[in-house]
Every structure is written in structure tokens, then in C-alpha cells.
Design a protein around this motif. Structure first.
Motif, PDB file in Angstrom:
ATOM      1  N   ILE A 132      43.616  86.824  61.590  1.00  0.00           N
ATOM      2  CA  ILE A 132      45.062  86.645  61.626  1.00  0.00           C
ATOM      3  C   ILE A 132      45.540  87.317  62.902  1.00  0.00           C
ATOM      4  O   ILE A 132      45.516  88.543  63.017  1.00  0.00           O
ATOM      5  CB  ILE A 132      45.750  87.243  60.392  1.00  0.00           C
ATOM      6  CG1 ILE A 132      45.271  86.525  59.120  1.00  0.00           C
ATOM      7  CG2 ILE A 132      47.269  87.153  60.510  1.00  0.00           C
ATOM      8  CD1 ILE A 132      45.785  87.133  57.831  1.00  0.00           C
ATOM      9  N   ALA A 133      45.945  86.511  63.872  1.00  0.00           N
ATOM     10  CA  ALA A 133      46.315  87.008  65.192  1.00  0.00           C
ATOM     11  C   ALA A 133      47.835  87.032  65.311  1.00  0.00           C
ATOM     12  O   ALA A 133      48.470  85.985  65.412  1.00  0.00           O
ATOM     13  CB  ALA A 133      45.702  86.132  66.278  1.00  0.00           C
ATOM     14  N   ILE A 134      48.393  88.223  65.296  1.00  0.00           N
ATOM     15  CA  ILE A 134      49.842  88.376  65.408  1.00  0.00           C
ATOM     16  C   ILE A 134      50.203  88.497  66.887  1.00  0.00           C
ATOM     17  O   ILE A 134      49.713  89.382  67.592  1.00  0.00           O
ATOM     18  CB  ILE A 134      50.328  89.632  64.664  1.00  0.00           C
ATOM     19  CG1 ILE A 134      49.788  89.668  63.229  1.00  0.00           C
ATOM     20  CG2 ILE A 134      51.845  89.689  64.653  1.00  0.00           C
ATOM     21  CD1 ILE A 134      50.043  90.993  62.524  1.00  0.00           C
ATOM     22  N   ALA A 135      51.038  87.596  67.355  1.00  0.00           N
ATOM     23  CA  ALA A 135      51.505  87.599  68.747  1.00  0.00           C
ATOM     24  C   ALA A 135      50.371  87.855  69.739  1.00  0.00           C
ATOM     25  O   ALA A 135      50.439  88.787  70.551  1.00  0.00           O
ATOM     26  CB  ALA A 135      52.608  88.646  68.925  1.00  0.00           C
ATOM     27  N   PRO A 136      49.318  87.044  69.713  1.00  0.00           N
ATOM     28  CA  PRO A 136      48.213  87.261  70.645  1.00  0.00           C
ATOM     29  C   PRO A 136      48.586  86.849  72.062  1.00  0.00           C
ATOM     30  O   PRO A 136      49.312  85.877  72.273  1.00  0.00           O
ATOM     31  CB  PRO A 136      47.116  86.340  70.092  1.00  0.00           C
ATOM     32  CG  PRO A 136      47.878  85.218  69.439  1.00  0.00           C
ATOM     33  CD  PRO A 136      49.107  85.869  68.845  1.00  0.00           C
ATOM     34  N   VAL A 201      53.541  83.585  65.569  1.00  0.00           N
ATOM     35  CA  VAL A 201      54.264  83.571  66.830  1.00  0.00           C
ATOM     36  C   VAL A 201      55.618  84.270  66.688  1.00  0.00           C
ATOM     37  O   VAL A 201      56.385  83.965  65.771  1.00  0.00           O
ATOM     38  CB  VAL A 201      54.487  82.129  67.328  1.00  0.00           C
ATOM     39  CG1 VAL A 201      55.334  82.107  68.602  1.00  0.00           C
ATOM     40  CG2 VAL A 201      53.147  81.433  67.562  1.00  0.00           C
ATOM     41  N   GLY A 202      55.893  85.199  67.595  1.00  0.00           N
ATOM     42  CA  GLY A 202      57.215  85.816  67.687  1.00  0.00           C
ATOM     43  C   GLY A 202      58.051  85.060  68.696  1.00  0.00           C
ATOM     44  O   GLY A 202      57.592  84.806  69.812  1.00  0.00           O
ATOM     45  N   ALA A 248      45.636  79.724  71.815  1.00  0.00           N
ATOM     46  CA  ALA A 248      44.311  79.710  71.185  1.00  0.00           C
ATOM     47  C   ALA A 248      44.458  79.646  69.671  1.00  0.00           C
ATOM     48  O   ALA A 248      45.426  80.162  69.105  1.00  0.00           O
ATOM     49  CB  ALA A 248      43.509  80.948  71.582  1.00  0.00           C
ATOM     50  N   GLY A 249      43.480  79.018  69.037  1.00  0.00           N
ATOM     51  CA  GLY A 249      43.497  78.939  67.582  1.00  0.00           C
ATOM     52  C   GLY A 249      44.540  77.963  67.076  1.00  0.00           C
ATOM     53  O   GLY A 249      44.907  76.995  67.745  1.00  0.00           O
ATOM     54  N   THR A 250      45.032  78.235  65.867  1.00  0.00           N
ATOM     55  CA  THR A 250      46.007  77.375  65.204  1.00  0.00           C
ATOM     56  C   THR A 250      47.215  78.196  64.796  1.00  0.00           C
ATOM     57  O   THR A 250      47.070  79.274  64.214  1.00  0.00           O
ATOM     58  CB  THR A 250      45.394  76.734  63.934  1.00  0.00           C
ATOM     59  OG1 THR A 250      44.217  76.008  64.296  1.00  0.00           O
ATOM     60  CG2 THR A 250      46.394  75.788  63.277  1.00  0.00           C
ATOM     61  N   VAL A 251      48.400  77.712  65.099  1.00  0.00           N
ATOM     62  CA  VAL A 251      49.614  78.425  64.699  1.00  0.00           C
ATOM     63  C   VAL A 251      49.768  78.352  63.190  1.00  0.00           C
ATOM     64  O   VAL A 251      49.818  77.265  62.608  1.00  0.00           O
ATOM     65  CB  VAL A 251      50.858  77.831  65.386  1.00  0.00           C
ATOM     66  CG1 VAL A 251      52.131  78.484  64.843  1.00  0.00           C
ATOM     67  CG2 VAL A 251      50.773  78.042  66.895  1.00  0.00           C
ATOM     68  N   TRP A 252      49.820  79.505  62.569  1.00  0.00           N
ATOM     69  CA  TRP A 252      50.084  79.591  61.137  1.00  0.00           C
ATOM     70  C   TRP A 252      51.573  79.405  60.887  1.00  0.00           C
ATOM     71  O   TRP A 252      51.982  78.542  60.132  1.00  0.00           O
ATOM     72  CB  TRP A 252      49.565  80.917  60.592  1.00  0.00           C
ATOM     73  CG  TRP A 252      49.949  81.248  59.182  1.00  0.00           C
ATOM     74  CD1 TRP A 252      50.386  80.375  58.215  1.00  0.00           C
ATOM     75  CD2 TRP A 252      49.921  82.547  58.572  1.00  0.00           C
ATOM     76  NE1 TRP A 252      50.641  81.054  57.044  1.00  0.00           N
ATOM     77  CE2 TRP A 252      50.363  82.381  57.234  1.00  0.00           C
ATOM     78  CE3 TRP A 252      49.570  83.813  59.022  1.00  0.00           C
ATOM     79  CZ2 TRP A 252      50.465  83.451  56.352  1.00  0.00           C
ATOM     80  CZ3 TRP A 252      49.661  84.872  58.146  1.00  0.00           C
ATOM     81  CH2 TRP A 252      50.104  84.693  56.815  1.00  0.00           C
ATOM     82  N   PHE A 253      52.392  80.210  61.563  1.00  0.00           N
ATOM     83  CA  PHE A 253      53.832  80.011  61.505  1.00  0.00           C
ATOM     84  C   PHE A 253      54.514  80.731  62.658  1.00  0.00           C
ATOM     85  O   PHE A 253      53.966  81.665  63.244  1.00  0.00           O
ATOM     86  CB  PHE A 253      54.424  80.469  60.165  1.00  0.00           C
ATOM     87  CG  PHE A 253      54.421  81.968  59.939  1.00  0.00           C
ATOM     88  CD1 PHE A 253      55.522  82.749  60.287  1.00  0.00           C
ATOM     89  CD2 PHE A 253      53.328  82.595  59.360  1.00  0.00           C
ATOM     90  CE1 PHE A 253      55.528  84.122  60.068  1.00  0.00           C
ATOM     91  CE2 PHE A 253      53.320  83.968  59.128  1.00  0.00           C
ATOM     92  CZ  PHE A 253      54.427  84.730  59.483  1.00  0.00           C
ATOM     93  N   THR A 254      55.692  80.257  62.996  1.00  0.00           N
ATOM     94  CA  THR A 254      56.580  80.944  63.929  1.00  0.00           C
ATOM     95  C   THR A 254      57.576  81.737  63.107  1.00  0.00           C
ATOM     96  O   THR A 254      58.114  81.238  62.116  1.00  0.00           O
ATOM     97  CB  THR A 254      57.306  79.937  64.833  1.00  0.00           C
ATOM     98  OG1 THR A 254      56.325  79.229  65.600  1.00  0.00           O
ATOM     99  CG2 THR A 254      58.264  80.644  65.785  1.00  0.00           C
TER     100      THR A 254
END
Length: 285
Positions: A132-136, A201-202, A248-254
Motif C-alpha cells: 500500500i503506497a501512500i503518496a509515492p 493519491v493526495g 507506478a502500480g495501480t491507483v487504489w483511490f484519490t
């Protein structure tokens, strides 16, 4: 017959995944040389809330490494590998969820993209179930370019970026473009990472002094990020543009799609228990 049945049941239990499988959580910080990331980077409130969503809440580790250096260096990716390997071995982890923030996502992508670089990487990769990548900072940030050019950002963003560290150089837009096209996987046109890399995404910064939401994670940081946002796209968290976070990866949610009150998450707030972010992640894992 009774003895045979008991032995059969014991045998089934011995090979059952429940007898040896264990899940775990690892919290991986962003840029910075951390010695107490639990207190100084994430806060205990955030970590304790998130881990309640895990099957085994006490199986967690908070990483402390020198992510002021290039992602591949021993004090960065090597340190991460050492601490994750120790955690996996100590807890017999076979189902590992990584929670990263900012540049921490790049260090994790380095490990996933280069399994032969370090003998410890394959065990870690095999244990990982998801990231789970927060604001990568997958695509870098123009602010890193500005810092390395020695202009006003060097002082105004010192609290967030550091002062011209190798990690800051690495996060320049052109540099990340090079890495994404060569050494790192998970971006468009490149091989997949082999593990889910789910991105949060922030998208904005609120700093109105009359709005209580602007005080979550520190009002002074919101003001600073509101200022730097003027040099970024309209969709940004004050440090990273949305397109960089989603590279990179897949956006889970904004953020606004799921946060309480549809509030945006600044780059500072996305590593804190702001607007139910912690419970959203807990429910997901």
C-alpha cells in the motif's frame, strides 16, 4: 481405529497452513534518516490504528533506515532488507503487507524490481502479499529539481526534503524518468512489479486558518505545502503531483473519494490519522 483417526488429524494439523503461516505489517517511511520513525514520522496513533485491521495486530515492524541516500545503497535498500528479513524470520511471516509513504515506495520498488541484487531480496519478495503506497514519489517532483538548483525551496522545504541529499537528487523528475525506464518496474511500458502496488493519491492542500481540518498533522506544514503547491500542478499534495504519485502500480483511490468529509490529504497528512485514512487502510488490510 481411534488411534489411526487421531494420528490422521494430527498429521493434517501439522501440514495445515494455519500451523505455520503468519501475516505481518511493515511501515516504511519516506525520505530521511530515521531512528524513531514510529514517533517522528508516522506517530503511534496512526500505526496502532492501522494495525488493528490485521489478522495478527502485534505482528508489525516500523522500519528505521537512512533513506537520505540513493535507493539501492546498503544504508537504504540494504537496511530495509535486513530489517524485513529479521522480522520475517522472527515471526515466520508468509503474508507481508508493506505500507509505504513517499520515497519509501521507490525503495520498495527497487527491491521488487531487482531480485538478484541482494541475496535477501527473494525471501522478502516471496513473503510480500501487497504494497500500500501512500503518496509515492514514483515520478519524482519538480521541487526536488528546485532544491538541487539551490533556490528558495532549499530553505522552505528543508523540513520535508532535507538539503540536497542523494535521495532528493534521485527524486528529480528527469532522474526518476531514467530509473523508471531502466532499473524500476511497475510504470507504463515496463514489467509489472509482481506484487500488487496499490496507490493512495493526495490531491490538494487546505490551509484556511478558520478550518479545523487544516490543523490535522500541524497547521504550519499545511501553510508551507500550500505555498509550494503554487509551483506544481493543480492536482498535488503540496510536494508531489498526482501524476507522479500514480506513475507506478495501480491507483487504489484519490483522497477525496474516500476520506471523511471528502477532505484532501496533503503530503504531511497522508502519514497521519487524518480524515479516517488510518481506518480506511485498516479495513482494507
Amino acid at each position: 481405529m481411534k488411534i489411526y483417526t487421531k494420528l490422521l488429524l494430527l498429521g493434517l494439523f501439522a501440514v495445515s497452513p494455519l500451523s505455520y503461516a503468519a501475516s505481518g505489517l511493515a511501515f516504511i517511511h519516506g525520505t530521511g534518516n530515521q531512528t524513531d520513525a514510529l514517533s517522528d514520522y508516522w506517530t503511534r496513533d496512526f500505526v496502532d490504528s492501522v494495525r488493528q485491521g490485521a489478522t495478527t495486530p502485534n505482528n508489525y515492524v516500523v522500519i528505521n533506515c537512512n533513506f537520505d541516500q540513493y535507493m539501492w545503497e546498503d544504508v537504504a535498500a540494504g537496511c530495509l532488507a535486513e530489517q524485513l528479513t529479521r522480522f520475517i524470520d522472527d515471526k515466520a511471516i508468509t503474508d507481508l503487507t508493506l505500507i509505504t509513504h513517499s520515497n519509501g515506495g521507490n525503495v520498495v520498488r527497487w527491491v521488487l524490481s531487482n531480485p538478484t541484487w541482494d541475496g535477501r531480496y527473494p525471501k522478502i519478495i516471496n513473503a510480500i502479499s501487497s504494497v500500500i503506497a501512500i503518496a509515492p514519489s514514483s515520478g519524482g517532483t519538480p521541487l526536488a529539481d528546485a532544491v538541487n538548483q539551490g533556490n528558495v525551496f532549499e530553505t522552505s522545504l528543508g523540513w520535508l526534503l532535507g538539503y540536497g541529499s542523494n535521495a532528493v537528487k534521485q527524486q528529480q523528475v528527469s532522474w526518476m524518468s531514467y530509473y523508471n525506464n531502466t532499473w524500476l518496474n511497475g510504470t507504463a511500458g515496463r514489467p509489472t512489479l509482481g506484487k500488487p502496488f496499490e496507490v493512495i493519491v493526495g490531491s490538494d492542500v487546505d490551509s484556511a486558518f478558520w478550518d479545523s481540518d487544516s490543523y490535522c498533522a500541524g497547521y504550519q506544514y499545511q501553510v508551507a505545502l500550500e505555498t509550494t503547491q503554487n509551483w506544481l500542478d493543480d492536482c498535488s499534495d503540496g510536494f508531489l503531483e498526482c501524476q507522479s504519485q500514480s506513475a507506478a502500480g495501480t491507483v487504489w483511490f484519490t483522497d477525496k473519494q474516500r476520506t471523511a468529509g471528502r477532505e484532501p490529504l496533503s503530503h504531511q497528512q497522508s502519514r497521519r490519522a487524518c480524515f479516517n485514512l488510518d481506518t480506511i487502510i485498516a479495513d482494507h488490510i
